[in-house]
Design a protein around this motif. Sequence first.
Motif, PDB file in Angstrom:
ATOM      1  N   ILE A 112       0.887  -1.267  -0.128  1.00 43.07           N
ATOM      2  CA  ILE A 112      -0.065   0.077   0.067  1.00 43.07           C
ATOM      3  C   ILE A 112       0.926   1.318  -0.061  1.00 43.07           C
ATOM      4  O   ILE A 112       1.886   1.134   0.865  1.00 43.07           O
ATOM      5  N   ASN A 115      -3.154   5.950  -0.764  1.00 40.58           N
ATOM      6  CA  ASN A 115      -4.783   5.246  -1.139  1.00 40.58           C
ATOM      7  C   ASN A 115      -4.329   4.283  -2.331  1.00 40.58           C
ATOM      8  O   ASN A 115      -5.375   3.823  -2.867  1.00 40.58           O
ATOM      9  N   LEU A 117      -2.998   0.620  -4.080  1.00 39.03           N
ATOM     10  CA  LEU A 117      -2.575  -0.717  -4.051  1.00 39.03           C
ATOM     11  C   LEU A 117      -1.453  -1.047  -5.147  1.00 39.03           C
ATOM     12  O   LEU A 117      -1.720  -0.922  -6.326  1.00 39.03           O
ATOM     13  N   THR A 187      -8.495   2.701  -5.953  1.00 37.01           N
ATOM     14  CA  THR A 187      -9.831   2.457  -6.270  1.00 37.01           C
ATOM     15  C   THR A 187     -10.942   3.681  -5.567  1.00 37.01           C
ATOM     16  O   THR A 187     -12.001   3.366  -5.602  1.00 37.01           O
ATOM     17  N   ASN A 188     -10.278   4.716  -5.011  1.00 37.65           N
ATOM     18  CA  ASN A 188     -10.877   5.616  -4.387  1.00 37.65           C
ATOM     19  C   ASN A 188     -10.073   7.079  -4.740  1.00 37.65           C
ATOM     20  O   ASN A 188      -9.478   7.700  -3.746  1.00 37.65           O
ATOM     21  N   SER A 199     -11.906   4.649 -10.560  1.00 39.69           N
ATOM     22  CA  SER A 199     -10.745   4.109 -10.179  1.00 39.69           C
ATOM     23  C   SER A 199      -9.754   4.591 -11.398  1.00 39.69           C
ATOM     24  O   SER A 199      -9.797   4.850 -12.755  1.00 39.69           O
ATOM     25  N   SER A 501      -7.759  10.891   2.926  1.00 43.29           N
ATOM     26  CA  SER A 501      -7.143   9.647   3.156  1.00 43.29           C
ATOM     27  C   SER A 501      -6.055   9.780   4.140  1.00 43.29           C
ATOM     28  O   SER A 501      -5.331  10.638   4.388  1.00 43.29           O
ATOM     29  N   SER A 503      -3.002   7.271   5.867  1.00 49.50           N
ATOM     30  CA  SER A 503      -2.448   5.878   5.783  1.00 49.50           C
ATOM     31  C   SER A 503      -1.252   5.591   6.755  1.00 49.50           C
ATOM     32  O   SER A 503      -0.914   6.732   7.500  1.00 49.50           O
ATOM     33  N   GLU A 555     -13.511   3.663   2.068  1.00 50.05           N
ATOM     34  CA  GLU A 555     -12.810   2.831   1.766  1.00 50.05           C
ATOM     35  C   GLU A 555     -11.508   2.445   2.903  1.00 50.05           C
ATOM     36  O   GLU A 555     -10.839   3.400   3.406  1.00 50.05           O
ATOM     37  N   MET A 557      -8.097  -0.269   3.358  1.00 52.40           N
ATOM     38  CA  MET A 557      -7.237  -1.188   2.790  1.00 52.40           C
ATOM     39  C   MET A 557      -6.140  -1.495   3.683  1.00 52.40           C
ATOM     40  O   MET A 557      -5.739  -0.717   4.590  1.00 52.40           O
ATOM     41  N   GLN A 566      -9.328  -5.257   1.276  1.00 54.34           N
ATOM     42  CA  GLN A 566     -10.071  -4.168   1.010  1.00 54.34           C
ATOM     43  C   GLN A 566     -11.257  -4.174   1.152  1.00 54.34           C
ATOM     44  O   GLN A 566     -12.222  -5.119   0.967  1.00 54.34           O
ATOM     45  N   SER A 568     -14.845  -1.658   1.207  1.00 56.73           N
ATOM     46  CA  SER A 568     -15.478  -0.197   0.708  1.00 56.73           C
ATOM     47  C   SER A 568     -17.058  -0.307   0.671  1.00 56.73           C
ATOM     48  O   SER A 568     -17.701  -1.210   0.620  1.00 56.73           O
TER      49      SER A 568
END
Length: 762
Positions: A112, A115, A117, A187-188, A199, A501, A503, A555, A557, A566, A568
């Motif tokens: 990751i 945001n 993958l 994906t977001n 996406s 986001s 992380s 979402e 992950m 993941q 969402s």
Amino acid sequence: MTYVFSVCTALAQGITGKVVDASNVPIEFVNVILLSGEDSTYIAGTVTKADGSFLFENHDATTKLVRLTSIGYVEQIKPVPPTGDLGTITMSLDNIMLGEVIVKSNRPVTAIKGNALVTSVENSVLAHAGTANDVLSQVPMVSGRDGNFEVFGKGTPLIYVNGRKILDMTELSHINSSDIKNVEVITNPGAKYDASVKSVIRIQMKRPQGDGWSGTLRSQNGFQHYFVTREQANLKYRTGGLEVFTNFGYMNGKFQNHVSNDMVTYGSRLIDQQIDSKGNMRNNEFYGKAGFSYLFNENNSIGAYYSNGFSKQTDNGGYDSEIKIDDILEDKISSTAKSKRDNYPRHYTNLYYNGLVGKLGIDLNVDFMWNKNRNNILNEEQGTTSGYTQVNSSSVNHGRMFAQKLTLSYPVWKGQLEIGEEFTSSRFKNIYNTDAELVSDAASQVEENNIAGFTQLTQRFGMVEIAAGLRYEHVNFSYIENGVTNPEQDKTYNNLFPSLSVSTMIKNVQLALSYTNKTQRPSYADLDGTVDYINRFTLEGGNPYLKPEKIHSFELMGAWRQIFAQVSFTYNKNPLLNTTVPYDESGEVKLITKDNLSGIKKLEAFIGCQFQFGFWQPKLNVGVLKQWFMIDFADGRKKLNDPIALVQWQNAIHLPLDIWMNVDVQWMSKGNEDNMAIKPTSYVNVKLYKAFFNNRFSITFEANDILNKSGRNFTFYNKDVTLFQINKADNRSFQLTFQYNFNTTRDRYRGSGAGQTEKNRF
């Protein structure tokens, strides 16, 4: 005194280092764990960045160790020097001996980043996949092939290569898998992307090498019921900072279509049309592209390219239909249809500048597109009761678009600030003529201007990275039908789209949480008020009164070792879905169109893992998509809430003589998607790949959908019409590909393109 100074420096700067491979290429996503030197107790963890660097802030170097691990590399444990700077650390490949075969490729690492993958391709089995098409079909959460890809639960993605948007998906077949560094799946997507983008796939290439001529010659021939051939040539010439390139492509093939439909129409009478349609389409397509880029230095470059292409399509088909009204046979109809579609040369240009002035990053793209196509259709019907009917129709479509996008970036405190603007001006025109009694000639024109501004701030606080973005879009939309403007159809939108986001990494677990506010605007075909004739009971057309769809998405992950997951949740307000409405006074003739239906709630979960057992490298992915949705149906309401499950089992096997074999199996369960009930589908694909002469020449054999189970069968529900559709076409394909590469280098072109979503709407 020197020792005290060193310790103070370490305390002030933290613990740093850089990780590279044996070729001195930085390695991204290496797990770096900080340990106590006395008892190896866990203290903190991080992963290396794109340049291979890592940093532990506010940690002193006293009696500390770092442990570095990455799938495919030998684990290393290093003592932290008093300065806190471990310098450059070289990691060696963890080779596996198999008799006389040495496997130097390892399974791809999934991690990751913000945001996104990210799946590493370099030094993995995916480097032998063939082309970018083959790589994407093996990336977690991505399904499809030959340029037709979907991200699980997020639909069709935008695809970028080194920041440049891919417009022609055949371009993916021009990219060698051995030249790809990694693939990011978002994906977001946040504020940097158009508010309708759900996406994004970003392909990062390896560093360029060498001057002079380089290129790829590729020939692919095979059968999918009929013979299909694809030929292409990509050439580059590089000297100093200048690179000139040109691409040519040709495709010729015949494609089968065989669909069985059972359409039940509810009106004053119950009309049941059982339609079995067969046909084939012959396509001839040419494509050409030429451009240049100039690299002033490592941080500043300019470039431009022009592309053109045209195609001719000929469709021949027909159907046999049996019509019952209130369970009494009304008519039997045999129909033939012929159509000829000419896609005139499509002009497209891109001009870009990508650079760094001091600390200020600049990314500018200017794009222009013009296209035109003509379609002539002849329908002939012979009915036992209705007699003979002939309908001629023709349509001419014109489209043009101008787009410009500027993004500025600057380091701020512990992160980066990005500010940008995007302008898109587009026009779509349709002229339709027909001699059908039910419909009339029409001319429509759509004009739209979209002005957007966006900003995103990214900051890192220890192990936590936060990115907050905001996008503003001002859209003016004008619709003209038969030369008359209807004020009720003209629209102006002013919207703000926030995104956020977060992380972090907790020991060996990477986590990312994100929220986005998006929209989905109708395509020009959806807005086109022209009505097309299908048969005497069924017509098809757009809806100029459609409103944009609003989307809220949350979402989460996570990734741990070789496992990622993941989850969402999405709420779609005013979703744009297919529906039918009465067209005539009796209500027996129905118009298939689109409308804004009630809201849909969707929950999606996906988990994947990958392993390595000697020469066998399996991957297992499992996903579930569940929606909550109700529609008006017949005289009541119908729930469409059944979940859909997805299972993917992918196997890469390294055979003797350095031959790679892939065996991929996918199964998707029945369930509901929007206002459809989908039947189960599955496929089994097998591929053999062998490279010669240090990867300059390769041969690939593919057998796809061997059991012919991938056809998508569904039931389409709405208030007035239920449509049962079965795909009976032969979807099996067998193809042989020869590819020759000489003096392989990476594309230096760094244009990212502007107006990407608008291009898709054309």
